[in-house]
Design a protein around this motif. Sequence first.
Motif, PDB file in Angstrom:
ATOM      1  N   ASP A  62      43.243  37.713  31.993  1.00  0.00           N
ATOM      2  CA  ASP A  62      43.479  36.992  33.241  1.00  0.00           C
ATOM      3  C   ASP A  62      42.556  37.489  34.350  1.00  0.00           C
ATOM      4  OD1 ASP A  62      44.532  39.392  34.183  1.00  0.00           O
ATOM      5  OD2 ASP A  62      46.608  38.744  34.050  1.00  0.00           O
ATOM      6  N   GLY A  63      42.708  36.877  35.514  1.00  0.00           N
ATOM      7  CA  GLY A  63      41.814  37.201  36.618  1.00  0.00           C
ATOM      8  C   GLY A  63      41.969  38.612  37.144  1.00  0.00           C
ATOM      9  N   LEU A  78      36.876  36.012  44.689  1.00  0.00           N
ATOM     10  CA  LEU A  78      37.737  35.095  45.433  1.00  0.00           C
ATOM     11  C   LEU A  78      38.725  34.512  44.435  1.00  0.00           C
ATOM     12  CD1 LEU A  78      38.395  33.552  48.039  1.00  0.00           C
ATOM     13  CD2 LEU A  78      36.614  31.918  47.435  1.00  0.00           C
ATOM     14  N   MET A  79      40.007  34.879  44.564  1.00  0.00           N
ATOM     15  CA  MET A  79      41.028  34.495  43.601  1.00  0.00           C
ATOM     16  C   MET A  79      41.591  33.103  43.883  1.00  0.00           C
ATOM     17  SD  MET A  79      42.011  36.566  41.111  1.00  0.00           S
ATOM     18  CE  MET A  79      41.922  38.300  40.610  1.00  0.00           C
ATOM     19  N   ALA A  92      46.302  41.874  42.437  1.00  0.00           N
ATOM     20  CA  ALA A  92      44.919  41.419  42.578  1.00  0.00           C
ATOM     21  C   ALA A  92      44.209  42.140  43.714  1.00  0.00           C
ATOM     22  CB  ALA A  92      44.888  39.909  42.809  1.00  0.00           C
ATOM     23  N   LEU A  93      44.921  42.389  44.804  1.00  0.00           N
ATOM     24  CA  LEU A  93      44.343  43.149  45.914  1.00  0.00           C
ATOM     25  C   LEU A  93      44.001  44.570  45.459  1.00  0.00           C
ATOM     26  CD1 LEU A  93      46.594  42.094  48.921  1.00  0.00           C
ATOM     27  CD2 LEU A  93      44.115  41.786  48.769  1.00  0.00           C
ATOM     28  N   ARG A  94      44.924  45.178  44.730  1.00  0.00           N
ATOM     29  CA  ARG A  94      44.672  46.531  44.218  1.00  0.00           C
ATOM     30  C   ARG A  94      43.451  46.552  43.307  1.00  0.00           C
ATOM     31  NH1 ARG A  94      49.020  49.165  41.068  1.00  0.00           N
ATOM     32  NH2 ARG A  94      47.921  51.063  41.626  1.00  0.00           N
ATOM     33  N   ALA A  95      43.285  45.487  42.538  1.00  0.00           N
ATOM     34  CA  ALA A  95      42.173  45.430  41.591  1.00  0.00           C
ATOM     35  C   ALA A  95      40.830  45.245  42.288  1.00  0.00           C
ATOM     36  CB  ALA A  95      42.395  44.296  40.587  1.00  0.00           C
ATOM     37  N   SER A  98      38.836  40.042  47.101  1.00  0.00           N
ATOM     38  CA  SER A  98      38.508  39.999  48.529  1.00  0.00           C
ATOM     39  C   SER A  98      39.185  38.857  49.266  1.00  0.00           C
ATOM     40  CB  SER A  98      36.993  39.873  48.707  1.00  0.00           C
ATOM     41  OG  SER A  98      36.350  41.028  48.237  1.00  0.00           O
ATOM     42  N   GLY A  99      39.868  37.992  48.527  1.00  0.00           N
ATOM     43  CA  GLY A  99      40.536  36.886  49.187  1.00  0.00           C
ATOM     44  C   GLY A  99      41.227  35.978  48.195  1.00  0.00           C
ATOM     45  N   PHE A 100      42.014  35.038  48.725  1.00  0.00           N
ATOM     46  CA  PHE A 100      42.801  34.137  47.897  1.00  0.00           C
ATOM     47  C   PHE A 100      42.727  32.727  48.431  1.00  0.00           C
ATOM     48  CE2 PHE A 100      44.481  38.319  47.453  1.00  0.00           C
ATOM     49  CZ  PHE A 100      44.741  38.433  46.098  1.00  0.00           C
TER      50      PHE A 100
END
Length: 223
Positions: A62-63, A78-79, A92-95, A98-100
């Motif tokens: 996954d992403g 950019l998720m 995702a932020l921890r990984a 930079s944005g969603f």
Amino acid sequence: MGIRIVVADDQELVRGAFAMILDAEPDMEVVAEASDGAEAIAAVDEHAPDVLVLDIRMPGMDGIEATRRLHGKPVRVLMLTTFGQDDHVYDALRAGASGFLLKDVRRAELVQAVRVVAAGESLLAPAITTRLIETAVRGQGAPAGSWAGLDRLTPRERETLQLLGRGLANTEIAAAMVVSEHTVKTHVSSVLAKLGLRDRAQAVVAAYESGLVVAGRSSPSGE
């Protein structure tokens, strides 16, 4: 030189539509598409894009896992997510995201988001990031304690990280620390560099996980 982009999504229609929109911009070039995290990593290695537009949920890798594996590479992620309060946003932020963006984002918002991330900024305002992390910390019991490189920060840099963790903008940090905005920018840059963080959104994560900021408190821990 234009912004080089890789678009990764397991839904072909979504992936194709996003790629078409971005590639039509005069300052952007979609250099590759991918259908899962593994293909996205391979595309980044081959094409060295500036931005990876990446679906947070895909079969196989996954992403979030793909973002973790891209740590240290000069690509900004950019998720894409289906829900505004996705349970995995914190991970995702921890990984290193930079944005969603929501997948039903408007054309102009998608283009602007890629430009913002490519310029080195976080797409999430620190205050919004703080609320997301507060929710995740309470729900998941996120760890607090040591953070690699924290002992290398000066007292002023630690204070800056605490205030970043509370979602304050540079002007607000400058007022709280009684320094100039230029000095704050210098402190922020130093914090990011010493902790190996990509942007302010990750700095908020670091502030919580290091224990400098505690969920549910309006001020840094220890005050």
